[in-house]
Design an enzyme around this catalytic site. Structure first.
Site, PDB file in Angstrom:
ATOM      1  CG  ASP A  52      -0.295  -0.041   2.530  1.00 16.97           C
ATOM      2  OD1 ASP A  52      -0.104   1.034   3.132  1.00 16.97           O
ATOM      3  OD2 ASP A  52       0.039  -1.141   2.999  1.00 16.97           O
ATOM      4  CD  GLU A 139      -4.173   4.384  10.561  1.00 18.36           C
ATOM      5  OE1 GLU A 139      -3.120   4.347  11.238  1.00 18.36           O
ATOM      6  OE2 GLU A 139      -4.234   4.064   9.358  1.00 18.36           O
TER       7      GLU A 139
END
Length: 254
Positions: A52, A139
Site C-alpha cells: 500500500d 485508525e
C-alpha cells in the site's frame, strides 16, 4: 477494413490486459529492513503479496515492483473532507499499466462528517474497470495537528456505517475496512459482522492480534524493501491460495 478491425482488436486487448495480468500471481522477492521472527505461520507462507502506498512513495517503477512480486496495491486517494493525495493519480496509472491489481483508500478524519468525507472520496477516486474495492482506513491519529477526537465505539460505528453505505452506493462496491489492533479494540469492531477486513499487525499473527476475526488482507510490515520503490514500504498478503485470489478478484473487481 482488415486494418481497422486489427487496430480495434489491439485496442480492446490493451483495455483488458491489466485485469488478466493481475490474476497472474508473481512470487514475492521482498526484503525487510526490520524483519520479524514469526513464531507461527509467517507471511512468506502466503502466495499472494502486495503493497500500500501514498505520497511518501514519490516515484515507483511499477514494472520492477510487479516483477519483484507486487500483485496488488492499495493507493491512498483522500483524507478527511478536503485532502487529496498528490501521488494518487501517478500511482494509479502506473499500477494499472504494470498489471498490478489496485484499489483506492480513504483515511478517515473524526472532525469531518462522514457524509462529507464519502462525497469527497467519490469525487476523486477513479471508477476504472478492474479496480479493487475501495478501502476505509480507520485508525487513531495521535499526530494530527487539528483533530484529537476519539469518539466512543457506538459513534465510531455509526459514522463508519454512514460512510460505507454512501460509498458502496456511489462506487458500486462495498468498501473493505482497514484498521489497527488498538482501534479495533476501542471501537468494538468485532460487532460489525459481515464486513470485509484488511488488518494491520507487524509483530503478531492475526489469530493472536484479532482472535476470531475473519480477514482478507494482512498488513504485516511497514519496513518492506522492494525493487522499484525508494525507501521502506508497507507489505501485505492476501488470505488465500492463488486460486482463491483469482476467485476473489472475479467477485470483487469492478
Amino acid at each position: 477494413m482488415l486494418r481497422a478491425l486489427t487496430l480495434a482488436l489491439i485496442a480492446s486487448l490493451s483495455l483488458i490486459a491489466p485485469d488478466s495480468q493481475a490474476q497472474d500471481v508473481r512470487k514475492a522477492k521482498f526484503g525487510d529492513s526490520k524483519p520479524v521472527n514469526w513464531k507461527s505461520r509467517a507471511p512468506s507462507t502466503y502466495p499472494v503479496h502486495g503493497i500500500d502506498v501514498a505520497r511518501f512513495q514519490e516515484r515507483i517503477d511499477w514494472k520492477r515492483a510487479r516483477k519483484d512480486g507486487v500483485n496488488f496495491a492499495f493507493i491512498k486517494v483522500t483524507e478527511g473532507g478536503d485532502l487529496l493525495d498528490p501521488m494518487y493519480a501517478d500511482h494509479w496509472r502506473g499500477a494499472k499499466k504494470a498489471g498490478v491489481a489496485r484499489g483506492a483508500y480513504h483515511f478517515y478524519y473524526f472532525c469531518t462528517k462522514p457524509e462529507v468525507q464519502a462525497r469527497w472520496f467519490l469525487k476523486n477516486a477513479k471508477k476504472d474497470k478492474g479496480a479493487l474495492p475501495p478501502v476505509l482506513d480507520m485508525e487513531w491519529n495521535p499526530f494530527s495537528p487539528t483533530c484529537k477526537k476519539r469518539p466512543p465505539a457506538a459513534e465510531v460505528q455509526k459514522q463508519m456505517k454512514t460512510f460505507l453505505k454512501i460509498v458502496e452506493r456511489g462506487y458500486g462496491q462495498r468498501p473493505i475496512i482497514y484498521t489497527t489492533p488498538q482501534f479495533y479494540k476501542d471501537a468494538n469492531l468485532h460487532q460489525m459482522a459481515g464486513e470485509e477486513y484488511w488488518l494491520r499487525s507487524t509483530a503478531k499473527t492475526l489469530d493472536r492480534a484479532y482472535p476470531g476475526q475473519k480477514w482478507s488482507f494482512w498488513q504485516y510490515s511497514a519496513t518492506g524493501v522492494i525493487s522499484g520503490v525508494e525507501g521502506d514500504v508497507d507489505l501485505n498478503v492476501f488470505v488465500g491460495s492463488k486460486a482463491d485470489w483469482k476467485r476473489w478478484l472475479n467477485a470483487r473487481q469492478r
